[in-house]
Design an enzyme around this catalytic site. Structure first.
Site, PDB file in Angstrom:
ATOM      1  N   HIS A  40       0.826  -1.204   0.000  1.00  0.00           N
ATOM      2  CA  HIS A  40       0.000   0.000   0.000  1.00  0.00           C
ATOM      3  C   HIS A  40       0.863   1.258   0.000  1.00  0.00           C
ATOM      4  CE1 HIS A  40      -3.966  -2.042   1.354  1.00  0.00           C
ATOM      5  NE2 HIS A  40      -3.910  -1.877   0.054  1.00  0.00           N
ATOM      6  N   GLU A 124      -6.014  -8.104   2.863  1.00  0.00           N
ATOM      7  CA  GLU A 124      -5.375  -9.148   3.675  1.00  0.00           C
ATOM      8  C   GLU A 124      -6.424 -10.028   4.340  1.00  0.00           C
ATOM      9  OE1 GLU A 124      -3.215  -9.594   7.958  1.00  0.00           O
ATOM     10  OE2 GLU A 124      -2.559  -7.878   6.769  1.00  0.00           O
ATOM     11  N   SER A 260       4.737   0.288   5.058  1.00  0.00           N
ATOM     12  CA  SER A 260       4.845   0.247   3.600  1.00  0.00           C
ATOM     13  C   SER A 260       5.395   1.550   3.017  1.00  0.00           C
ATOM     14  CB  SER A 260       3.478  -0.072   2.981  1.00  0.00           C
ATOM     15  OG  SER A 260       2.487   0.785   3.500  1.00  0.00           O
TER      16      SER A 260
END
Length: 280
Positions: A40, A124, A260
């Site tokens: 992300h 997820e 991320s």
């Protein structure tokens, strides 16, 4: 103005591993795609696109080549489809996510109703759920457990970026319903440690910046825990979003970043704060 950067800001193990695998695959002379964004981070996704690796929503248009499985993992039927099409699979699923998938599969196969603690809309979680049977339920809080059907055997796992406190609340509610309960703490250690470090930093500073994709669950959670302790908390994606007015009357600024968030983005943010500091 003093600026403190959190020691654990930026890529976690799973994200670092996934991006490394993606960039290595991008360097090969093959038709290569990722199934969903690899992580992300819009900036990392853009960089991969510039190297010829695009993110696909599904496998409908693929009949050959290499498919990279995103760090968040994908649904079990998508893996099956990739295998059926004989695509070359580079599985960059985070090992912590993979463990949660395996627990759900095992629990379902042994007759447990499964409770997944997390955000039902997150890729997820959607991937984790797909490894179970028809008795898999996603809850975002302990209160939501009360709406579930009565089950004699309950297995509990968590989205890797959930807070330990939320997992405890859900387990507590499950215990009050009776029956046999098995709990697997699938929260990533890096997530918990990062949140604790961010809390400690937020207590010490006059202003807090949390850097990372707006679509990143762990970055949003970092921003939330910081805002609870420091109201002057700002979630930004890049250095371009920094407003110099945020630092008026500020002696100390804290900076952390989601799992991320690439190092170059953090460096740009630190550089921009430095520029503003010099002008003041």
């Amino acid at each position: 103005m003093r600026v403190i950067l959190a020691k654990r800001a930026g890529f976690c193990f799973g994200v670092k591993r996934a991006t490394q695998m993606a960039f290595e695959a991008a360097g090969m002379d093959k038709k290569t795609y990722t199934l969903g964004p690899i992580i992300h981070s819009p900036q990392v996704v853009k960089k991969l696109e510039e190297m010829g690796v695009r993110a696909l929503k599904d496998l409908d248009s693929m009949d050959s080549g290499t498919i990279i499985i995103r760090s968040h993992g994908v649904a079990s039927h998508e893996i099956a489809e990739a295998m059926q099409k004989k695509l070359e699979i580079v599985d960059a699923t985070c090992p912590f996510v993979k463990k949660a998938q395996e627990h759900v599969k095992s629990l379902s196969e042994t007759g447990y109703g499964v409770v997944v603690v997390g955000d039902a809309d997150h890729p997820e979680v959607q991937g984790i759920v797909s490894y179970g049977g028809d008795k898999v339920f996603v809850v975002g809080s302990g209160e939501e457990v009360r709406k579930l059907p009565i089950m004699n055997k309950i297995g509990v796992v968590a989205q890797t970026t959930q807070s330990f406190e939320n997992l405890k609340n859900v387990v507590s509610e499950c215990l009050q319903r009776g029956g046999e309960i098995r709990v697997f703490n699938t929260i990533c250690d890096a997530t918990a440690v990062r949140q604790e470090e961010a809390k400690e930093l937020a207590r010490q500073v006059d202003c807090m910046l949390v850097v990372g994709g707006f679509n990143s669950a762990n970055t949003r959670r970092l921003a939330e825990v910081c805002a609870e302790l420091q109201p002057r908390t700002h979630h930004i994606e890049t250095a371009a979003e920094i407003d110099p007015a945020w630092f008026e009357g500020v002696a100390t600024v804290g900076v952390t970043a989601g799992a991320s968030t690439p190092k170059w983005i953090i460096d740009e943010v630190m550089g921009r704060i430095g520029e503003i500091n010099k002008k003041n």
